[in-house]
Design a protein around this motif. Structure first.
Motif, PDB file in Angstrom:
ATOM      1  N   GLU A  29       0.822  -1.207   0.000  1.00  0.00           N
ATOM      2  CA  GLU A  29       0.000   0.000   0.000  1.00  0.00           C
ATOM      3  C   GLU A  29       0.859   1.262   0.000  1.00  0.00           C
ATOM      4  O   GLU A  29       0.469   2.297  -0.528  1.00  0.00           O
ATOM      5  CB  GLU A  29      -0.939  -0.019   1.204  1.00  0.00           C
ATOM      6  CG  GLU A  29      -2.057  -1.057   1.048  1.00  0.00           C
ATOM      7  CD  GLU A  29      -2.880  -1.228   2.313  1.00  0.00           C
ATOM      8  OE1 GLU A  29      -2.444  -0.749   3.390  1.00  0.00           O
ATOM      9  OE2 GLU A  29      -3.946  -1.863   2.229  1.00  0.00           O
ATOM     10  N   ASP A  32       2.823   0.822  -3.728  1.00  0.00           N
ATOM     11  CA  ASP A  32       2.020   0.494  -4.913  1.00  0.00           C
ATOM     12  C   ASP A  32       2.597  -0.707  -5.674  1.00  0.00           C
ATOM     13  O   ASP A  32       2.544  -0.774  -6.900  1.00  0.00           O
ATOM     14  CB  ASP A  32       1.903   1.709  -5.847  1.00  0.00           C
ATOM     15  CG  ASP A  32       0.728   1.576  -6.816  1.00  0.00           C
ATOM     16  OD1 ASP A  32      -0.268   0.929  -6.443  1.00  0.00           O
ATOM     17  OD2 ASP A  32       0.817   2.091  -7.940  1.00  0.00           O
ATOM     18  N   THR A  34       3.013  -4.814  -6.696  1.00  0.00           N
ATOM     19  CA  THR A  34       2.189  -5.996  -6.925  1.00  0.00           C
ATOM     20  C   THR A  34       2.425  -6.993  -5.795  1.00  0.00           C
ATOM     21  O   THR A  34       3.558  -7.190  -5.350  1.00  0.00           O
ATOM     22  CB  THR A  34       2.562  -6.652  -8.269  1.00  0.00           C
ATOM     23  OG1 THR A  34       2.302  -5.725  -9.326  1.00  0.00           O
ATOM     24  CG2 THR A  34       1.781  -7.929  -8.503  1.00  0.00           C
ATOM     25  N   THR A  80      -7.765  -8.622   2.337  1.00  0.00           N
ATOM     26  CA  THR A  80      -7.847  -7.558   1.331  1.00  0.00           C
ATOM     27  C   THR A  80      -8.730  -7.961   0.163  1.00  0.00           C
ATOM     28  O   THR A  80      -8.896  -9.153  -0.129  1.00  0.00           O
ATOM     29  CB  THR A  80      -6.442  -7.201   0.802  1.00  0.00           C
ATOM     30  OG1 THR A  80      -6.531  -6.107  -0.090  1.00  0.00           O
ATOM     31  CG2 THR A  80      -5.802  -8.376   0.086  1.00  0.00           C
ATOM     32  N   GLU A  81      -9.256  -6.928  -0.505  1.00  0.00           N
ATOM     33  CA  GLU A  81     -10.011  -7.133  -1.745  1.00  0.00           C
ATOM     34  C   GLU A  81      -9.166  -6.772  -2.955  1.00  0.00           C
ATOM     35  O   GLU A  81      -9.602  -6.949  -4.092  1.00  0.00           O
ATOM     36  CB  GLU A  81     -11.287  -6.272  -1.729  1.00  0.00           C
ATOM     37  CG  GLU A  81     -12.305  -6.689  -0.679  1.00  0.00           C
ATOM     38  CD  GLU A  81     -12.835  -8.099  -0.917  1.00  0.00           C
ATOM     39  OE1 GLU A  81     -13.015  -8.465  -2.087  1.00  0.00           O
ATOM     40  OE2 GLU A  81     -13.054  -8.815   0.076  1.00  0.00           O
ATOM     41  N   ARG A  82      -7.959  -6.239  -2.710  1.00  0.00           N
ATOM     42  CA  ARG A  82      -7.114  -5.836  -3.818  1.00  0.00           C
ATOM     43  C   ARG A  82      -6.596  -7.069  -4.562  1.00  0.00           C
ATOM     44  O   ARG A  82      -6.502  -8.159  -3.997  1.00  0.00           O
ATOM     45  CB  ARG A  82      -5.951  -4.962  -3.351  1.00  0.00           C
ATOM     46  CG  ARG A  82      -4.919  -5.674  -2.519  1.00  0.00           C
ATOM     47  CD  ARG A  82      -3.762  -4.758  -2.140  1.00  0.00           C
ATOM     48  NE  ARG A  82      -2.926  -4.444  -3.289  1.00  0.00           N
ATOM     49  CZ  ARG A  82      -2.033  -3.465  -3.332  1.00  0.00           C
ATOM     50  NH1 ARG A  82      -1.881  -2.676  -2.286  1.00  0.00           N
ATOM     51  NH2 ARG A  82      -1.295  -3.273  -4.400  1.00  0.00           N
ATOM     52  N   PRO A  83      -6.222  -6.928  -5.836  1.00  0.00           N
ATOM     53  CA  PRO A  83      -5.730  -8.082  -6.596  1.00  0.00           C
ATOM     54  C   PRO A  83      -4.438  -8.642  -5.986  1.00  0.00           C
ATOM     55  O   PRO A  83      -3.526  -7.882  -5.636  1.00  0.00           O
ATOM     56  CB  PRO A  83      -5.469  -7.507  -7.995  1.00  0.00           C
ATOM     57  CG  PRO A  83      -6.275  -6.265  -8.057  1.00  0.00           C
ATOM     58  CD  PRO A  83      -6.323  -5.717  -6.672  1.00  0.00           C
TER      59      PRO A  83
END
Length: 306
Positions: A29, A32, A34, A80-83
């Motif tokens: 976070e 940024d 991956t 988390t909901e992030r990829p």
């Protein structure tokens, strides 16, 4: 400045929580980057199925992998909901799968959770942990389940008195990374350097040997080198600590007294007898710490795992 593109967290299905993934998510976070979540699985009973056909053995392995992937997807959704790229690998030697996957993903850092001992202030490092710390060319962050608060303390464990070029280069690398983390986490960098006691046997074997003069000479040398090093990095004197004693004791004591959130240490990649001594020193330091530990290899380190 830290510029992580890919952060890989090792998932442990024997743990109730995933501190490594939580820390990886925090770093991702801020940078940024991956996120990659790796789960290494192996069922020893697979080795006992020689009476089954090849197709039956493969079906059994595929069923285990599917079940574990389903579990991993559910586990990651808790955080988390992030990829997140999910990877499940079948490998009896987990550390080899971790090192190879980090290389395949071009990961900038590998995070792995450490296990609590019976004493809640202590952690246990598994054989997989030690293999990673010794053999992984990618920086390895061993994570304990605690927060990284703002204005926390970050220790860079350096050896400023060295005449070894590889150690000197590693001092610079460790300090640079410590300053990067301090900027990222709004923390404070403390340099910690240990220097040795005068050998007691010398005074016995050489009566005229002046141990006090020796002590002062060694202390002065390390302090002067620390002053030079800290000046280059614009770190104030009160954040630079030169202490007599074994590195594992000095670094652990300073980590405790500063309530450090993170200790950054170098592990020199060598072979032969010198590697045993250097590696053991690094491992004793790591084993004595109860906070997160980031292990850094020198530039050009080549892993024995290919």
């Amino acid at each position: 400045m830290i510029n992580y593109q890919t952060i890989m967290a090792v998932i442990d299905n024997d743990l109730d929580s995933q501190p490594a993934f939580s820390r990886a998510l925090e770093l991702a976070e801020k940078t940024d980057a991956t996120l990659v979540a790796l789960l290494v699985v192996y069922d020893f009973s697979y080795e006992m199925t020689t009476m089954l056909s090849g197709n039956e053995r493969e079906a059994m392995r595929s069923a285990v992998l599917k079940s574990q992937r389903d579990w991993l997807e559910e586990e990651i959704r808790r955080y988390t909901e992030r990829p997140v790229e999910l990877i499940v690998k079948w490998e009896s030697r987990a550390f080899e799968a971790i090192i190879r996957t980090a290389a395949e993903c071009d990961a900038d850092i590998v995070l792995k959770g450490s296990r609590k001992a019976d004493d809640l202030a202590s952690v246990i490092f598994t054989p997989t942990d030690w293999h990673l710390l010794r053999k992984c060319p990618t920086p390895v962050l061993m994570v304990k389940a605690h927060a990284w608060p703002p204005q926390g303390n970050i220790i860079a464990a350096v050896n400023v008195g060295t005449e070894d070029p590889e150690h000197a280069q590693l001092n610079d690398k460790i300090t640079d990374i410590a300053k990067d983390y301090a900027s990222l986490l709004t923390g404070n960098v403390h340099l910690v350097n240990a220097y040795p006691h005068a050998p007691v046997s010398i005074a016995v074997e050489i009566p005229e040997f002046d141990t006090e003069a020796y002590h002062h000479a060694v202390q002065k040398h390390h302090q002067q080198e620390m002053d030079r090093h800290s000046t280059r990095y614009e770190l104030p004197a009160e954040q630079c600590h030169v202490r007599e004693g074994l590195p594992e004791k000095v670094v652990a004591q300073m980590a405790h007294s500063l309530d450090a959130e993170l200790v950054i240490i170098g592990t020199v990649g060598r072979v032969g007898l010198s590697a045993a001594f250097i590696g053991n020193t690094a491992e004793r330091v790591i084993d004595a710490l109860h906070c997160d530990v980031l292990a850094i290899k020198p530039d050009g380190f080549e892993s024995p795992v290919t």
